[in-house]
Structures are given as C-alpha cells and as structure tokens.
Design an enzyme around this catalytic site. Structure first.
Site, mmCIF file in Angstrom:
data_model
loop_
_atom_site.group_PDB
_atom_site.id
_atom_site.type_symbol
_atom_site.label_atom_id
_atom_site.label_comp_id
_atom_site.label_asym_id
_atom_site.label_seq_id
_atom_site.Cartn_x
_atom_site.Cartn_y
_atom_site.Cartn_z
ATOM 1 C CG ASP A 179 0.712 -2.604 6.323
ATOM 2 O OD1 ASP A 179 -0.239 -2.692 7.121
ATOM 3 O OD2 ASP A 179 0.675 -1.908 5.297
ATOM 4 C CD GLN A 181 -6.741 -4.313 3.846
ATOM 5 O OE1 GLN A 181 -7.679 -5.074 4.095
ATOM 6 N NE2 GLN A 181 -6.926 -3.044 3.539
ATOM 7 C CB CYS A 193 -3.863 3.619 -1.496
ATOM 8 S SG CYS A 193 -4.983 4.987 -1.308
ATOM 9 C CG HIS A 246 -1.882 1.016 1.409
ATOM 10 N ND1 HIS A 246 -1.597 2.304 1.809
ATOM 11 C CD2 HIS A 246 -3.234 0.982 1.232
ATOM 12 C CE1 HIS A 246 -2.718 3.007 1.862
ATOM 13 N NE2 HIS A 246 -3.732 2.229 1.521
ATOM 14 C CE LYS A 289 -7.134 -0.039 6.139
ATOM 15 N NZ LYS A 289 -7.974 0.273 4.979
HETATM 16 N N1 PLP Z 1 -1.552 -0.754 4.803
HETATM 17 C C1 PLP Z 1 -2.477 -1.441 4.133
HETATM 18 C C2 PLP Z 1 -2.150 -2.832 3.650
HETATM 19 C C3 PLP Z 1 -3.729 -0.894 3.900
HETATM 20 O O1 PLP Z 1 -4.634 -1.587 3.234
HETATM 21 C C4 PLP Z 1 -3.994 0.407 4.378
HETATM 22 C C5 PLP Z 1 -5.297 1.038 4.109
HETATM 23 O O2 PLP Z 1 -6.038 0.642 3.255
HETATM 24 C C6 PLP Z 1 -3.002 1.077 5.078
HETATM 25 C C7 PLP Z 1 -1.787 0.472 5.277
HETATM 26 C C8 PLP Z 1 -3.238 2.452 5.619
HETATM 27 O O3 PLP Z 1 -4.223 2.395 6.611
HETATM 28 P P1 PLP Z 1 -4.813 3.734 7.223
HETATM 29 O O4 PLP Z 1 -5.337 4.526 6.067
HETATM 30 O O5 PLP Z 1 -5.886 3.255 8.141
HETATM 31 O O6 PLP Z 1 -3.718 4.426 7.933
#
Ligand code: PLP
Length: 618
Positions: free
Chosen positions: A409, A412, A573, A332, A435
C-alpha cells in the site's frame, strides 16, 4: 468555471493574462504614460513572471495613449471576466447571466475582435504556428494590444512574451509559467546561501545539497494563496489529500475543452485524442513506478478500490479455508477491511504483525507469522497515522521466501519516496491520485503482468471484453479486463500530469527537503510541555501525530483552524494502531514539499498558546 464561446478568445486564459498584466501595473495606471518604463512597486518586488509582465506592460504602454484607450482596453478585458485583487476570483459569468447574450453592437465588436486577431496572427506568425490552438488564445490578448501595435517586430516580441507566459498546446500538456518553471527544475533550487530557514544551520539540520526553493514551488499551487479565517492558509493535511498544481488544473480543463470523448472504440478524432491522452497517462504511471510495462498499470478509483479489486478477484480465486493473510498493526482501514471480509467469506485467517512503542514493525514477530499457509501479505509502505516507513523490500523478500504474494500500500509513500516496483519486487502496489497532487477519483493498481494475466476480472461490463455471446465471454487481456465501464478518463490524464510535474522537481529532492522540514518540526513540537508525539520511528516521513495533555484533539484542531492551519484530528481511519498506543484520536499535521518552516513555526506557536490556555477553540 467559465464557459468558452468557441468563436472568442479563451476567456480564462485571457482573464488570467489580463489580470496579471494589470496587477503588474500601478493602480493609477501611470505606467501607461508614453515613455515611462519604470516598473511598478508591485512588479519590482514580484517574481520573475511579474518581471516579464512588466516588460509586456511597457511594450503595450508605448502604444496606448491615456486615458481613453486605456479605459477602453480595461472595459474590453473586464467584459471577459475579472479577478479582484483582494478576494476570490469574481467574473461576469457568475454575476451576470446576461453576459451570455450579446446585443447587436456587442456581436459586431466580438466579430471585429476575432477578425483583428486573425489578421494580426497571420501577419506576424508562421502559418504552422497560426494553425495551433495556442495561437487563438495568445492572440486573444495580443489582438487587443495589437490595435495599438504598429511594427511587426514589436508585435512579434509581444507574441513571444505572451507565448512564454501562457500557451496551451492541443497536442500535449498545457505549457504556461507553471509548466515552464516545472520544466526547468533549477528554478526550484537556491544556492547555498539562500536556505529558506535561518535557524537550520545551528540545529545541524541542513544537508549539503542545494536548498529547495519552496516559495518557487508554492507559486505553482493556486490554493496556497487562500486565506482561512483571515489568515494565510497553512495546508498541513497532506496525508488526507494534497493540493493540485496549476498544470494539473489546466490539463483537466484542456482535456474537457479539446479532447473529451469516450475512449478506445470510436472512429472519430476526439476519441483518438482522448485515448492517446489516457494511454499516455498509463505510460507515465508505469515510468513513475519503474514498472516493466504500461500493461501492468490498471486505473481504478483509488487505493481503496485497488485493494478491493485484488481481494475480490485474485483473493477469492486463490485464498481458501485455513490459508493465512498477514497484515501489520499500522494499516489503514482500507488495508484491513477487504482482507477481513475475504477471511469471513473463505474461512482464511487474518494475522497481524505487531509494532514496537515507536511504531516500527517488529521484524522478528513478522517473520514468525510467515509460514507455508501464508498466501498473501499486505502492508503499508508509510503509515498514515504515524508516518513510519516500513522496511518494505526486506518484508517482501521474507514473504516471498514462504511463497506468499505481496501487496504494498503506497498511498502515503509515493509522494514522499522514490518507488521502484521492480526493485521492491512487490506483486501489487496501490496508490491514490489525490494524495500525489493529482485529482480525486483516480488511482492505480500496479500488478505484475503474469499475475494480472492469470487473474479473472472482478467487475464485468463494457470495455473489458473481447467478445460476448449469450453462451460465453472472452475477456480482454490486462489491464483492460480490470477496467470495466467508462473510467475516469480526464482525471487519469490529470494524474499523468501530476506525476510528470513531480518527476520534474524530482522525488529525491522532495524527500530531502521534507526530511529536513520534518526534523525541524519534530524538534519544535518536542519542546512543548505536555505534548506527546505518537510515532517516533527512526525511519519516518511527513506525519506528525500528537496529543496534548489536558486538551482534546478536537479542541487543538479547532484552535489551529482558527489560525488558518489545516490539520486532521481523529482516528485517521487507522483505529487499531491508535488503540495500540491507548488512544482513540490524535492531532495529525502532515507535510508536503510545499510546506514551509514558517508554517511549522505558526503551528508550534498555536499549540503553545493552546497549552498555555491563551486561546479559545471556537
Ligand atoms: N492506504 C493508506 C495508507 C491511506 O492513508 C489511505 C487514505 O488515507 C488509503 C489507503 C485509502 O486511500 P483512498 O481513500 O484514496 O482510497
């Protein structure tokens, strides 16, 4: 949002109970005829709570003589706000500002209601329970009914029913029907004959485990009863954000109603309550992640802020020119941009591990990228664009062999897979509350204690210092040193409740159900002509990215929206990974444990119609 007058019974609680009660009654009020105990058609077909409410109604009915008193009771309840059966909640607070001002007669009536409440409570309940806040709330309704209840035994029964329906306990989590069902995980499971989808056996997709009762779960999420464009909402945008169960909504409301204060420094009761609630949430997160201590949990705004925190604190302190940072093509933007920025500032080099045509990390290539210059590896446990589950434990182990630190990370993954930071042995892990059925604006950075202790803070301000002079600053130990300023206290508490809720259902149960649902959806989508699934890893979860030949992703998304089905269409993204597949955007339905086979059938049916040119888009 309604506002409570502290001298009156809790309006929202009362409204909810009253509406539940009257929903369970026949529309013509015939149940209120003395001696008639048959449940209304709605009540008999409704779920278990409704059965209880019918009992409650029948208790009340014995003491209410139609029609005058019923009408009066209705009027009184209506004064406290009503929810119309057919549409969104409507109450007098939003429609009539004069509601806030009582005339003399109304003041008298309100006072006598409170008096009755107190009298009824003290007659029928123990002094200890009479002292609790729940009692004020429960007796709000029972005092109305209590005007018609003569026998102490029956009053008690009524209290018991009400209490089992909705009570809020100041010292802990709100307990209500949702909490009760969540506290009793067996409520969510069906026996072998009751699998929620008829065709699964023939598809060979049913596991030998007790089937997950998705409809029981769905009742915990009020927004899932919404209608969109005249259709029942099908929320298939869970990778973007998840919906919130009533327990989380109630917990945040409870915090602002009874605990709100800044934390840690004040000498008063509410500061103690707020601090306790906030620190309890930290313990819950630690427990959820299997961290070795709550001190390893830093509250942040979300995954993005957590990654930036590591990049801008540990990264700037430990990464220098020609050092290497390894990520993967699956990331992401939140796990690309902070590292690219860090490389630009320090002269470090960003290396990217490629994926195969199914969207799986090429482990050999990844291993080849690792070397003694690799200071940091940061990668996702589940790809938000493809759903690929990476072999995290193995990748972490390989990175550690060359002495690199690893950030995982888990934005998800945490809502779909059991995550154990000690077993994974990652150095940091990040996720976002929104999430995982929690509030927005709150997230978590897990860091190994020794790493957090050795890292200088990123932001400076209040809360994070032990002592300040104009000459020198002494920081608090972790995690406080990373929580400068007033944080998102209420939402941290809400996140704790969301994790407790998920733990009661059991992440392995969620994973099993979602695995079957995903398998069903993949099979169904594969059968559509011209549909190309993007991301076909053997290990994947939740996400179903696709493109449909001859139709833009925007058009497919719009057609689904018209049918009440929420999906994302766009680049998610994660532009590099889509470009790896020659695409700028996909349609991305993404699942959670409250989604159903019927919703998948609806999704497939609309996509088929789009493909056949049978429906317009806007
Ligand atoms: N990492 C992953 C894999 C994501 O899917 C997302 C958001 O969709 C993020 C990081 C960023 O999350 P946030 O926008 O809640 O900070």
């Amino acid at each position: 949002m309604t506002t409570n007058n502290t001298t009156l019974p809790d309006i929202e609680q009362l409204t909810r109970l009253a509406n539940q009660l009257f929903t369970a009654l026949p529309c013509d009020g015939s149940l209120l005829n003395a001696g008639v105990h048959a449940a209304s058609p709605q009540a008999t077909t409704a779920a278990a709570e409704s059965g209880k409410l019918t009992q409650l109604a029948s208790l009340a009915e014995r003491h209410i003589e139609p029609p005058v008193e019923t009408a009066e009771l209705n009027k009184l309840l209506a004064n406290y706000g009503t929810v119309s059966r057919s549409s969104a909640p409507s109450n007098t607070l939003t429609t009539a500002p004069s509601f806030y001002f009582l005339d003399a007669a109304q003041q008298q009536q309100a006072l006598s209601t409170v008096e009755l409440t107190v009298k009824s409570a003290s007659q029928t309940l123990s002094p200890q329970s009479a002292a609790t806040a729940d009692l004020d709330k429960v007796t709000g309704l029972s005092s109305l009914a209590g005007q018609h209840v003569e026998l102490p035994a029956e009053t008690l029964e009524l209290h018991k029913l009400l209490a089992s329906h909705a009570t809020v306990n100041r010292s802990g989590i709100p307990s209500n029907p949702v909490a009760e069902t969540a506290a009793n995980p067996t409520f969510y499971f069906l026996d072998a004959q009751q699998h929620p989808h008829r065709d699964l056996n023939t598809l060979g997709l049913v596991s030998s485990h007790a089937a997950f009762d998705v409809h029981a779960v769905r009742r915990d999420f009020p927004i899932l009863r919404e209608r969109v464009n005249g259709q029942p909402l099908a929320w298939l945008d869970n990778a973007a954000t998840t919906q919130k169960p009533q327990v989380v909504i109630d917990r945040i409301s409870e915090f602002y109603s009874h605990e709100n204060s800044n934390i840690h420094r004040a000498a008063h009761e509410l500061a103690a309550r707020a601090t306790d609630a906030y620190e309890k949430a930290r313990k819950t997160v630690a427990n959820f992640l299997h961290a070795s201590s709550p001190e390893e949990i830093v509250f942040v705004r979300g995954s993005t802020e957590a990654i930036n925190l590591v990049a801008k604190s540990w990264g700037q302190q430990n990464i220098g020119k020609d050092d290497e940072i390894v990520i993967t093509w699956l990331e992401h933007h939140a796990n690309i941009v902070p590292w690219k920025q860090l490389c630009d500032v320090t002269g470090a080099v960003l290396r990217v591990a490629p994926v195969d045509d199914n969207g799986q990390v090429l482990l050999d290539e990844y291993t080849r990228l690792l070397n003694p210059r690799t200071k940091l590896v940061s990668f996702t446990q589940v790809s938000n664009a493809l759903g690929t589950i990476t072999p995290a434990q193995e990748m972490i182990e390989l990175a550690h062999r060359v002495g690199a630190k690893v950030l995982l990370d888990a934005a998800q993954s945490v809502s779909h897979l059991s995550v154990d930071v000690q077993a994974l042995n990652c150095d940091w892990l990040v996720f976002s509350g929104h999430k995982i059925f929690g509030p927005t604006g709150i997230g978590v950075l897990y860091g190994k204690a020794e790493i957090l202790e050795a890292t200088q803070p990123w932001q400076g301000g209040g809360n994070m210092i032990e002592d300040v002079t104009f000459e020198r600053i002494i920081y608090q130990p972790a995690p406080a040193r990373f929580e400068a300023g007033t944080g998102n206290i209420a939402d941290a508490v809400g996140l704790g409740t969301a994790l407790e809720y998920l733990q009661r259902i059991g992440v392995p149960n969620v994973a099993r159900y979602e695995h079957e649902l995903l398998g069903y959806a993949i099979e169904a989508l594969r059968g559509i002509n011209g549909l190309r699934l993007i991301g076909t890893a053997a290990e994947k979860t939740s996400v179903l990215s696709f493109v449909l030949k001859g139709h833009s992703t925007e058009d497919v998304g719009a057609a689904l929206n018209k049918a009440g089905i929420a999906v994302r269409s766009g680049h998610h993204c994660a532009q590099p990974i889509l470009r790896r597949f020659g695409l700028e955007s996909t349609v991305r339905p993404s699942l959670a444990f409250y989604n159903t086979y019927e919703e998948i059938d609806r999704l497939v049916s609309v996509v088929r119609q789009v493909q056949a040119g049978q429906i317009g888009f806007y």
